[in-house]
Design a protein around this motif. Structure first.
Motif, mmCIF file in Angstrom:
data_model
loop_
_atom_site.group_PDB
_atom_site.id
_atom_site.type_symbol
_atom_site.label_atom_id
_atom_site.label_comp_id
_atom_site.label_asym_id
_atom_site.label_seq_id
_atom_site.Cartn_x
_atom_site.Cartn_y
_atom_site.Cartn_z
ATOM 1 N N ARG A 61 0.849 -1.186 0.000
ATOM 2 C CA ARG A 61 0.000 0.000 0.000
ATOM 3 C C ARG A 61 0.884 1.234 0.000
ATOM 4 O O ARG A 61 1.802 1.352 0.792
ATOM 5 N N ARG A 62 0.599 2.147 -0.936
ATOM 6 C CA ARG A 62 1.335 3.409 -1.019
ATOM 7 C C ARG A 62 0.327 4.539 -1.085
ATOM 8 O O ARG A 62 -0.590 4.526 -1.905
ATOM 9 N N HIS A 63 0.497 5.512 -0.241
ATOM 10 C CA HIS A 63 -0.385 6.672 -0.243
ATOM 11 C C HIS A 63 0.172 7.684 -1.232
ATOM 12 O O HIS A 63 1.353 8.007 -1.211
ATOM 13 N N MET A 64 -0.696 8.189 -2.124
ATOM 14 C CA MET A 64 -0.268 9.171 -3.112
ATOM 15 C C MET A 64 -1.220 10.354 -3.081
ATOM 16 O O MET A 64 -2.423 10.189 -2.917
ATOM 17 N N THR A 65 -0.677 11.525 -3.238
ATOM 18 C CA THR A 65 -1.493 12.722 -3.378
ATOM 19 C C THR A 65 -1.325 13.199 -4.814
ATOM 20 O O THR A 65 -0.209 13.395 -5.282
ATOM 21 N N LEU A 66 -2.462 13.370 -5.519
ATOM 22 C CA LEU A 66 -2.439 13.763 -6.926
ATOM 23 C C LEU A 66 -3.251 15.023 -7.137
ATOM 24 O O LEU A 66 -4.185 15.297 -6.389
ATOM 25 N N ASP A 67 -2.926 15.747 -8.176
ATOM 26 C CA ASP A 67 -3.765 16.853 -8.593
ATOM 27 C C ASP A 67 -5.154 16.292 -8.920
ATOM 28 O O ASP A 67 -5.276 15.202 -9.492
ATOM 29 N N GLU A 68 -6.193 17.027 -8.581
ATOM 30 C CA GLU A 68 -7.563 16.564 -8.796
ATOM 31 C C GLU A 68 -7.828 16.223 -10.264
ATOM 32 O O GLU A 68 -8.498 15.232 -10.583
ATOM 33 N N GLY A 69 -7.293 17.021 -11.176
ATOM 34 C CA GLY A 69 -7.482 16.762 -12.601
ATOM 35 C C GLY A 69 -6.791 15.484 -13.047
ATOM 36 O O GLY A 69 -7.331 14.731 -13.869
ATOM 37 N N VAL A 70 -5.590 15.232 -12.523
ATOM 38 C CA VAL A 70 -4.875 14.002 -12.852
ATOM 39 C C VAL A 70 -5.643 12.793 -12.323
ATOM 40 O O VAL A 70 -5.809 11.788 -13.016
ATOM 41 N N ALA A 71 -6.152 12.902 -11.100
ATOM 42 C CA ALA A 71 -6.925 11.804 -10.517
ATOM 43 C C ALA A 71 -8.187 11.531 -11.338
ATOM 44 O O ALA A 71 -8.541 10.374 -11.579
ATOM 45 N N ALA A 72 -8.845 12.592 -11.792
ATOM 46 C CA ALA A 72 -10.049 12.421 -12.617
ATOM 47 C C ALA A 72 -9.698 11.735 -13.932
ATOM 48 O O ALA A 72 -10.443 10.865 -14.410
ATOM 49 N N PHE A 73 -8.569 12.122 -14.537
ATOM 50 C CA PHE A 73 -8.133 11.482 -15.778
ATOM 51 C C PHE A 73 -7.875 9.998 -15.553
ATOM 52 O O PHE A 73 -8.309 9.151 -16.335
ATOM 53 N N ILE A 74 -7.147 9.664 -14.490
ATOM 54 C CA ILE A 74 -6.842 8.265 -14.178
ATOM 55 C C ILE A 74 -8.132 7.474 -14.012
ATOM 56 O O ILE A 74 -8.287 6.382 -14.572
ATOM 57 N N ASP A 75 -9.073 8.024 -13.263
ATOM 58 C CA ASP A 75 -10.339 7.324 -13.042
ATOM 59 C C ASP A 75 -11.122 7.135 -14.333
ATOM 60 O O ASP A 75 -11.669 6.056 -14.593
ATOM 61 N N SER A 76 -11.156 8.165 -15.188
ATOM 62 C CA SER A 76 -11.931 8.044 -16.431
ATOM 63 C C SER A 76 -11.269 7.045 -17.383
ATOM 64 O O SER A 76 -11.956 6.255 -18.031
ATOM 65 N N GLU A 77 -9.948 7.065 -17.461
ATOM 66 C CA GLU A 77 -9.251 6.104 -18.324
ATOM 67 C C GLU A 77 -9.395 4.682 -17.796
ATOM 68 O O GLU A 77 -9.563 3.738 -18.571
#
Length: 101
Positions: A61-77
């Motif tokens: 388990r690794r905790h990561m903090t991402l820009d909200e836009g990057v996280a949204a892109f990852i989720d949509s892809e």
């Protein structure tokens, strides 16, 4: 081999990993990769780098903090590809490694 380039690359990654496992079992050195600048290709062919990623079979388990836009892109892809977020991030990390990091 594979029906798509992505499938062929995944198969090549698995074959490389299997080769490394067998070489180590036989106490043989792993052959170093070819210098990509010295490999000749014909017209219409593509040359790719396949990384040797040794899977341990253990999840971490690794905790990561991402820009909200990057996280949204990852989720949509991930959704578009029918993958979990974790599977998508792991898949992308492998693709980046194949390009040389």
């Amino acid at each position: 081999m594979g029906k798509t380039v992505d499938e062929a690359m995944v198969n090549a990654e698995e074959a490389l990993r299997d080769y490394a496992i067998e070489a180590e079992k036989d106490n043989e050195a792993i052959i170093p990769p070819s210098n990509m600048e010295r490999v000749e290709t014909q017209a219409g062919q593509a040359l790719v780098s396949i990384p040797l990623i040794r899977l341990s079979g253990r999840s971490v388990r690794r905790h990561m903090t991402l820009d909200e836009g990057v996280a949204a892109f990852i989720d949509s892809e991930a959704r578009r590809r029918g993958m979990t977020r974790t599977a998508y991030v792991e898949w992308m990390a492998r693709r980046v490694a194949e390009m040389g990091g």
